[in-house]
Design a protein around this motif. Sequence first.
Motif, PDB file in Angstrom:
ATOM      1  N   ASN A   9      10.562  19.076  27.171  1.00 17.62           N
ATOM      2  CA  ASN A   9      10.658  20.536  27.233  1.00 17.62           C
ATOM      3  C   ASN A   9      11.444  21.133  26.075  1.00 17.62           C
ATOM      4  O   ASN A   9      11.189  22.259  25.664  1.00 17.62           O
ATOM      5  N   ASP A  10      12.431  20.383  25.592  1.00 13.68           N
ATOM      6  CA  ASP A  10      13.334  20.896  24.559  1.00 13.68           C
ATOM      7  C   ASP A  10      12.611  20.964  23.217  1.00 13.68           C
ATOM      8  O   ASP A  10      12.157  19.942  22.693  1.00 13.68           O
ATOM      9  N   LYS A  11      12.535  22.150  22.649  1.00 14.06           N
ATOM     10  CA  LYS A  11      11.831  22.314  21.372  1.00 14.06           C
ATOM     11  C   LYS A  11      12.567  21.645  20.221  1.00 14.06           C
ATOM     12  O   LYS A  11      11.993  21.437  19.157  1.00 14.06           O
ATOM     13  N   ALA A  12      13.844  21.276  20.449  1.00 21.55           N
ATOM     14  CA  ALA A  12      14.610  20.618  19.382  1.00 21.55           C
ATOM     15  C   ALA A  12      14.353  19.121  19.323  1.00 21.55           C
ATOM     16  O   ALA A  12      14.746  18.459  18.357  1.00 21.55           O
ATOM     17  N   GLY A  47      18.106  14.889  16.043  1.00 21.64           N
ATOM     18  CA  GLY A  47      19.019  14.237  15.114  1.00 21.64           C
ATOM     19  C   GLY A  47      19.700  13.092  15.827  1.00 21.64           C
ATOM     20  O   GLY A  47      19.053  12.219  16.406  1.00 21.64           O
ATOM     21  N   ALA A  48      21.038  13.082  15.842  1.00 17.56           N
ATOM     22  CA  ALA A  48      21.788  12.020  16.506  1.00 17.56           C
ATOM     23  C   ALA A  48      22.166  12.388  17.937  1.00 17.56           C
ATOM     24  O   ALA A  48      22.676  11.541  18.677  1.00 17.56           O
ATOM     25  N   VAL A  50       5.356  21.023  19.497  1.00 19.16           N
ATOM     26  CA  VAL A  50       4.591  22.116  18.902  1.00 19.16           C
ATOM     27  C   VAL A  50       4.981  23.412  19.599  1.00 19.16           C
ATOM     28  O   VAL A  50       4.679  23.617  20.774  1.00 19.16           O
ATOM     29  N   ASP A  51       5.696  24.248  18.898  1.00 16.66           N
ATOM     30  CA  ASP A  51       6.196  25.502  19.461  1.00 16.66           C
ATOM     31  C   ASP A  51       5.073  26.530  19.488  1.00 16.66           C
ATOM     32  O   ASP A  51       4.691  27.090  18.458  1.00 16.66           O
ATOM     33  N   ASP A  52       4.524  26.764  20.685  1.00 15.08           N
ATOM     34  CA  ASP A  52       3.413  27.708  20.799  1.00 15.08           C
ATOM     35  C   ASP A  52       3.851  29.062  21.348  1.00 15.08           C
ATOM     36  O   ASP A  52       3.028  29.850  21.812  1.00 15.08           O
ATOM     37  N   THR A  53       5.166  29.330  21.316  1.00 14.48           N
ATOM     38  CA  THR A  53       5.664  30.617  21.790  1.00 14.48           C
ATOM     39  C   THR A  53       5.188  31.726  20.859  1.00 14.48           C
ATOM     40  O   THR A  53       5.455  31.682  19.645  1.00 14.48           O
ATOM     41  N   PRO A  54       4.470  32.713  21.369  1.00 11.83           N
ATOM     42  CA  PRO A  54       3.992  33.784  20.470  1.00 11.83           C
ATOM     43  C   PRO A  54       5.149  34.618  19.940  1.00 11.83           C
ATOM     44  O   PRO A  54       6.154  34.822  20.629  1.00 11.83           O
ATOM     45  N   GLU A  60      21.484  13.649  21.925  1.00 13.50           N
ATOM     46  CA  GLU A  60      20.464  13.582  22.961  1.00 13.50           C
ATOM     47  C   GLU A  60      20.128  14.985  23.458  1.00 13.50           C
ATOM     48  O   GLU A  60      20.972  15.878  23.493  1.00 13.50           O
ATOM     49  N   THR A  61      18.863  15.186  23.842  1.00 14.13           N
ATOM     50  CA  THR A  61      18.431  16.445  24.441  1.00 14.13           C
ATOM     51  C   THR A  61      18.364  16.267  25.957  1.00 14.13           C
ATOM     52  O   THR A  61      18.650  15.190  26.495  1.00 14.13           O
ATOM     53  N   ALA A  62      17.953  17.316  26.644  1.00 18.62           N
ATOM     54  CA  ALA A  62      17.875  17.264  28.107  1.00 18.62           C
ATOM     55  C   ALA A  62      16.638  16.532  28.605  1.00 18.62           C
ATOM     56  O   ALA A  62      16.501  16.306  29.813  1.00 18.62           O
ATOM     57  N   ASP A  63      15.744  16.148  27.713  1.00 17.66           N
ATOM     58  CA  ASP A  63      14.530  15.425  28.104  1.00 17.66           C
ATOM     59  C   ASP A  63      14.892  13.976  28.390  1.00 17.66           C
ATOM     60  O   ASP A  63      15.156  13.201  27.455  1.00 17.66           O
ATOM     61  N   LYS A  64      14.927  13.597  29.663  1.00 19.92           N
ATOM     62  CA  LYS A  64      15.423  12.266  30.010  1.00 19.92           C
ATOM     63  C   LYS A  64      14.762  11.749  31.274  1.00 19.92           C
ATOM     64  O   LYS A  64      14.470  12.516  32.196  1.00 19.92           O
ATOM     65  N   THR A  65      14.549  10.430  31.327  1.00 18.65           N
ATOM     66  CA  THR A  65      14.075   9.764  32.531  1.00 18.65           C
ATOM     67  C   THR A  65      14.571   8.328  32.493  1.00 18.65           C
ATOM     68  O   THR A  65      15.059   7.863  31.465  1.00 18.65           O
ATOM     69  N   THR A  66      14.484   7.629  33.618  1.00 17.97           N
ATOM     70  CA  THR A  66      14.856   6.217  33.670  1.00 17.97           C
ATOM     71  C   THR A  66      13.693   5.408  34.211  1.00 17.97           C
ATOM     72  O   THR A  66      12.854   5.917  34.970  1.00 17.97           O
ATOM     73  N   VAL A  67      13.669   4.135  33.842  1.00 17.02           N
ATOM     74  CA  VAL A  67      12.593   3.232  34.250  1.00 17.02           C
ATOM     75  C   VAL A  67      13.174   1.831  34.316  1.00 17.02           C
ATOM     76  O   VAL A  67      14.208   1.548  33.688  1.00 17.02           O
TER      77      VAL A  67
END
Length: 440
Positions: A255-258, A230-231, A284-288, A233-240
């Motif tokens: 990594n964050d499924k959200a 949504g609005a 794609v949540d592949d957790t059984p 930020e998640t923990a998925d982050k990098t810089t370039v």
Amino acid sequence: MPSARRRRHWAAVLGAAALMAGTGALVAPAQALAATPVDFATHCVPPPIAGIPAIDGTTTAQVTVDNATPKVGDTVTVTYTVTKPAAGNPVDLALPADIMTPTGKVTVGGAQTGAVTVVGPKKNDPVPGKGAFPPFSMTGTFTVTAPGAITLSPGDYNIHTSYIMELDTPCTVTNPPAPVSETVTATGGGQTNQRAVQLGTASGKPGASVTVAGSKFTAGATVTVVGRAGAAETADKTTVTADAQGAFSAALTVNDKATSGIVAYEGASWSDDKGAGPAAYSVVDDTPAPPNSQKLNSSVKAGTLSMTQAGDAVSMDAVDFGKGGASNGSLKTVTVQDFRGGPAGWSLTGKVTDFTGPGGAKIDASKLGWTPACATKTGSPSTCAAGSPGTVGGAGATLATTPNAALTGGEFTVDARVSLDVPAFTAPGAYSGVLTLTLA
């Protein structure tokens, strides 16, 4: 009376009102032209476990936008709807509801080129064994970077199924690009931010790496590439670091499924002036599921920006010949529904023609003024603000607005008192003008 135009914005609708001194009629909005459905040859590869050869068939699809007349710097939401997929369920086992996640790309051409990644919700009707896949829709966004005609064509798509095992059925356009389904006409004079991001893929399992390509950033700038839910930020982050041309390529591990989108920005935090995106992405949540349990999946579907009018006649007071004065009336209530659920606000403006009467007599458009009013329905994320009292005229004026925000939307009622300043010795008779309302 001329019919009103109708546009789509971040979906907009036009209405036209005929105002008369003494009597009047309100003209209903004209219908918008729909996007063009197109057919194109498609090569689909079933999962290897199916043990069947590739499928060469025909896909029927269409592309729609929420704003067909954007300005440079605007963000346009694109919806790619596949009404007839080329592929179907490759196995004899029936598939239950809500296990399909579609992803794809829309090809951008004309005044600017590129591709828009689009993602659909995990939602579908049951599919019988070896049955045809049902229709589905995917959405994404792109930033307008150049004025002119921008064409949108359906591109490659993938159907991921999560049932017993994770399977993909990728379908590619046999002779790209596919026919143009939608064209938007962009104009200059909008925001100056032309930064843009594109993703190498629109989906992946938790922990997968996605290639993020950026363009038109500041040369040498440090750019943060981050996932969004949504609005937030998640923990998925990098810089370039952007190169001398303001471009970059980054590998972002998601990594964050959200995470539902990816943005890039210069500086310590997001800003509309120095950011780009979000580009749609689906984890794609592949957790059984645990034994003896069922996984429940739901989604919230974005709607459109639209308006309706409470009537088709506006009556205004008659004035006396020789005295003149104010011919007053009230616009029929306009209801604005913003069900997009995005970050964009809206603006409702109006402009009026000269008032014409008997024998070619007229009252100038500059003689019409209004006092707007606007109310917000309880629970709406946005708050409506009425425009300033004053002249409407041929140049136009603002009736009501809501601002941009992290999450906007809601339902609003807009009214206005109108007053026509009739000169003292205006020829007797009925006078009418056309007031055009534009929602964008």
